[in-house]
Design an enzyme around this catalytic site. Structure first.
Site, PDB file in Angstrom:
ATOM      1  N   TYR A 177       0.840  -1.210   0.000  1.00  0.00           N
ATOM      2  CA  TYR A 177       0.000   0.000   0.000  1.00  0.00           C
ATOM      3  C   TYR A 177       0.874   1.259   0.000  1.00  0.00           C
ATOM      4  CZ  TYR A 177      -3.248   3.522   1.935  1.00  0.00           C
ATOM      5  OH  TYR A 177      -3.991   4.656   2.158  1.00  0.00           O
ATOM      6  N   ILE A 212      -8.564   7.849   9.005  1.00  0.00           N
ATOM      7  CA  ILE A 212      -9.956   8.275   8.840  1.00  0.00           C
ATOM      8  C   ILE A 212     -10.846   7.082   9.211  1.00  0.00           C
ATOM      9  CG2 ILE A 212     -11.627   9.267   7.214  1.00  0.00           C
ATOM     10  CD1 ILE A 212      -9.029  10.968   7.586  1.00  0.00           C
ATOM     11  N   ASP A 213     -11.987   7.384   9.853  1.00  0.00           N
ATOM     12  CA  ASP A 213     -12.760   6.274  10.439  1.00  0.00           C
ATOM     13  C   ASP A 213     -13.658   5.523   9.451  1.00  0.00           C
ATOM     14  OD1 ASP A 213     -14.834   8.058  10.027  1.00  0.00           O
ATOM     15  OD2 ASP A 213     -15.382   8.253  12.135  1.00  0.00           O
ATOM     16  N   SER A 216     -13.375   0.131   6.377  1.00  0.00           N
ATOM     17  CA  SER A 216     -12.257  -0.731   5.984  1.00  0.00           C
ATOM     18  C   SER A 216     -10.998  -0.389   6.778  1.00  0.00           C
ATOM     19  CB  SER A 216     -12.006  -0.640   4.483  1.00  0.00           C
ATOM     20  OG  SER A 216     -11.622   0.659   4.147  1.00  0.00           O
TER      21      SER A 216
HETATM   22  P1  NDP Z   1     -12.558   2.086   1.275  1.00  0.00           P
HETATM   23  O1  NDP Z   1     -11.900   0.750   1.430  1.00  0.00           O
HETATM   24  O2  NDP Z   1     -13.689   2.432   2.168  1.00  0.00           O
HETATM   25  O3  NDP Z   1     -13.065   2.241  -0.222  1.00  0.00           O
HETATM   26  C1  NDP Z   1     -12.318   1.771  -1.295  1.00  0.00           C
HETATM   27  C2  NDP Z   1     -13.132   1.988  -2.558  1.00  0.00           C
HETATM   28  O4  NDP Z   1     -12.399   1.465  -3.662  1.00  0.00           O
HETATM   29  C3  NDP Z   1     -14.471   1.265  -2.526  1.00  0.00           C
HETATM   30  O5  NDP Z   1     -15.440   2.047  -3.163  1.00  0.00           O
HETATM   31  C4  NDP Z   1     -14.199  -0.010  -3.313  1.00  0.00           C
HETATM   32  O6  NDP Z   1     -15.423  -0.451  -3.860  1.00  0.00           O
HETATM   33  C5  NDP Z   1     -13.219   0.521  -4.383  1.00  0.00           C
HETATM   34  N1  NDP Z   1     -12.375  -0.539  -4.934  1.00  0.00           N
HETATM   35  C6  NDP Z   1     -11.722  -1.541  -4.271  1.00  0.00           C
HETATM   36  N2  NDP Z   1     -11.059  -2.319  -5.133  1.00  0.00           N
HETATM   37  C7  NDP Z   1     -11.302  -1.819  -6.386  1.00  0.00           C
HETATM   38  C8  NDP Z   1     -10.924  -2.219  -7.696  1.00  0.00           C
HETATM   39  N3  NDP Z   1     -10.147  -3.291  -7.920  1.00  0.00           N
HETATM   40  N4  NDP Z   1     -11.380  -1.490  -8.744  1.00  0.00           N
HETATM   41  C9  NDP Z   1     -12.184  -0.425  -8.549  1.00  0.00           C
HETATM   42  N5  NDP Z   1     -12.567   0.016  -7.328  1.00  0.00           N
HETATM   43  C10 NDP Z   1     -12.145  -0.684  -6.264  1.00  0.00           C
HETATM   44  O7  NDP Z   1     -11.374   3.163   1.358  1.00  0.00           O
HETATM   45  P2  NDP Z   1     -11.309   4.537   2.191  1.00  0.00           P
HETATM   46  O8  NDP Z   1     -12.551   5.304   1.959  1.00  0.00           O
HETATM   47  O9  NDP Z   1     -10.863   4.235   3.572  1.00  0.00           O
HETATM   48  O10 NDP Z   1     -10.094   5.270   1.451  1.00  0.00           O
HETATM   49  C11 NDP Z   1     -10.310   6.142   0.363  1.00  0.00           C
HETATM   50  C12 NDP Z   1      -9.008   6.803  -0.008  1.00  0.00           C
HETATM   51  O11 NDP Z   1      -8.476   7.487   1.134  1.00  0.00           O
HETATM   52  C13 NDP Z   1      -7.924   5.813  -0.461  1.00  0.00           C
HETATM   53  O12 NDP Z   1      -7.190   6.376  -1.516  1.00  0.00           O
HETATM   54  C14 NDP Z   1      -7.053   5.679   0.767  1.00  0.00           C
HETATM   55  O13 NDP Z   1      -5.726   5.325   0.452  1.00  0.00           O
HETATM   56  C15 NDP Z   1      -7.130   7.085   1.336  1.00  0.00           C
HETATM   57  N6  NDP Z   1      -6.803   7.100   2.752  1.00  0.00           N
HETATM   58  C16 NDP Z   1      -7.650   6.533   3.663  1.00  0.00           C
HETATM   59  C17 NDP Z   1      -7.301   6.517   5.000  1.00  0.00           C
HETATM   60  C18 NDP Z   1      -8.197   5.924   6.035  1.00  0.00           C
HETATM   61  O14 NDP Z   1      -7.758   5.860   7.204  1.00  0.00           O
HETATM   62  N7  NDP Z   1      -9.417   5.501   5.708  1.00  0.00           N
HETATM   63  C19 NDP Z   1      -6.027   7.096   5.473  1.00  0.00           C
HETATM   64  C20 NDP Z   1      -5.226   7.652   4.411  1.00  0.00           C
HETATM   65  C21 NDP Z   1      -5.620   7.656   3.110  1.00  0.00           C
HETATM   66  P3  NDP Z   1     -15.721  -1.915  -4.430  1.00  0.00           P
HETATM   67  O15 NDP Z   1     -15.350  -2.883  -3.355  1.00  0.00           O
HETATM   68  O16 NDP Z   1     -17.191  -1.862  -4.725  1.00  0.00           O
HETATM   69  O17 NDP Z   1     -14.911  -2.049  -5.665  1.00  0.00           O
END
Ligand code: NDP
Length: 278
Positions: A177, A212-213, A216
């Protein structure tokens, strides 16, 4: 101490001089948000909807996307369409952008946010997973950015890249990641320079997020860390504001900027005595 004081002053100066966000500027804009079935992407879709944007959302799960799109219409989106796509495919990222350009007649915002699932554990040599994740979290981003560039250029548009503190500092259990997020910061950081040199109309906003809460993220770290997570809805709004005001960077929460400045002062060590069970 001097460095910390200097960074706090720099942070406050940037905050005070930052252009003000006008939500009216988002009425009717054409937006493509990736990874919008859950988490931050889903909340971004709802914010854009409340601001009256025309939205296309994408992720893999069609049924969930359909529900999010319906909610966007209820909240006030001028248009809310979805397209299911797997970003691990080499062709689907381009197809998603083509769909958005066709359905909306162009793009004002491309918000790249999706991430593929990746184990939270020590790296045990799985090179194939790292390559796969590079396609999902990095190569698909640059494919989509390039495909949308001409339209963004024409519309004085914005590219918004959702990245992470883990793209600026190393921490255990997230090697694949972290690699993808470092790649994003490197690539789009260069693009910011090159677009400025070309006097391009396109802005690139790089968003560095702390914990962020989202469901996942919490599922992975809740038993491991005592770091307080920040609210998904607020993170989503701050990302949108950063794109709308064409700022180069977002640090959310604010102290992630100080962490990036001071990260090299510490020796590598595990941040918890516990290790993940995965
Ligand atoms: P989530 O895991 O909640 O969401 C991930 C999204 O990506 C889902 O909509 C999922 O939907 C989609 N996804 C997963 N695999 C694929 C694939 N192969 N092709 C297309 N879409 C895909 O992530 P977050 O909301 O937590 O994170 C969002 C962003 O924020 C990311 O870039 C993350 O790196 C960044 N971030 C988050 C942090 C956190 O603590 N939450 C901290 C720092 C950064 P589906 O399964 O339907 O495909």
């Amino acid at each position: 101490v001097k460095l910390i004081l200097a960074s706090v002053c720099a942070f406050l100066a940037v905050r005070w001089t930052a252009p003000r966000f006008n939500e009216e500027s988002l009425r009717g804009v054409r937006v493509l948000v990736t990874g919008a079935s859950t988490g931050i992407g889903e909340q971004m879709a709802y914010h854009y909807a409340r601001f009256g944007a025309q939205i296309i959302i994408t992720a893999r799960r069609e049924k969930v996307l359909q529900q999010v799109a319906e909610e966007c219409l209820t909240l006030g989106a001028q248009k809310a369409l979805y397209i299911a796509a797997d970003m691990s495919s080499e062709s689907e990222p381009n197809k998603v952008v083509e769909f958005a350009l066709e359905e909306l007649g162009g793009l004002d915002y491309l918000v790249l946010n999706h991430i593929g699932p990746s184990p939270f554990s020590m790296w045990e040599g799985d090179v194939d997973h790292t390559k796969w994740l590079m396609q999902v979290n990095f190569f698909s981003y640059i494919q989509m950015a390039w495909k949308a560039m001409a339209s963004l250029e024409q519309n004085k548009g914005s590219l918004v890249i959702v990245s992470s503190l883990l793209g600026k500092m190393s921490s255990p259990f997230v090697a694949p990641y972290t690699s993808t997020k470092y790649a994003l910061n490197g690539f789009f950081g260069v693009l910011q320079h090159e677009l400025a040199m070309k006097k391009s109309n396109v802005s690139v906003s790089l968003c560095t997020l702390g914990l962020i809460d989202t469901e996942s993220a919490m599922a992975k770290v809740k038993d491991i860390t005592t770091i307080p997570p920040y609210p998904t809805k607020d993170a989503a709004l701050r990302i949108i504001q950063t794109g709308a005001t064409r700022q180069l960077e977002l640090f959310y929460p604010w102290f992630t900027q100080i962490v990036t400045l001071s990260k090299d002062w510490f020796e590598p060590k595990t941040f918890s005595k516990k290790t993940p069970t995965e």
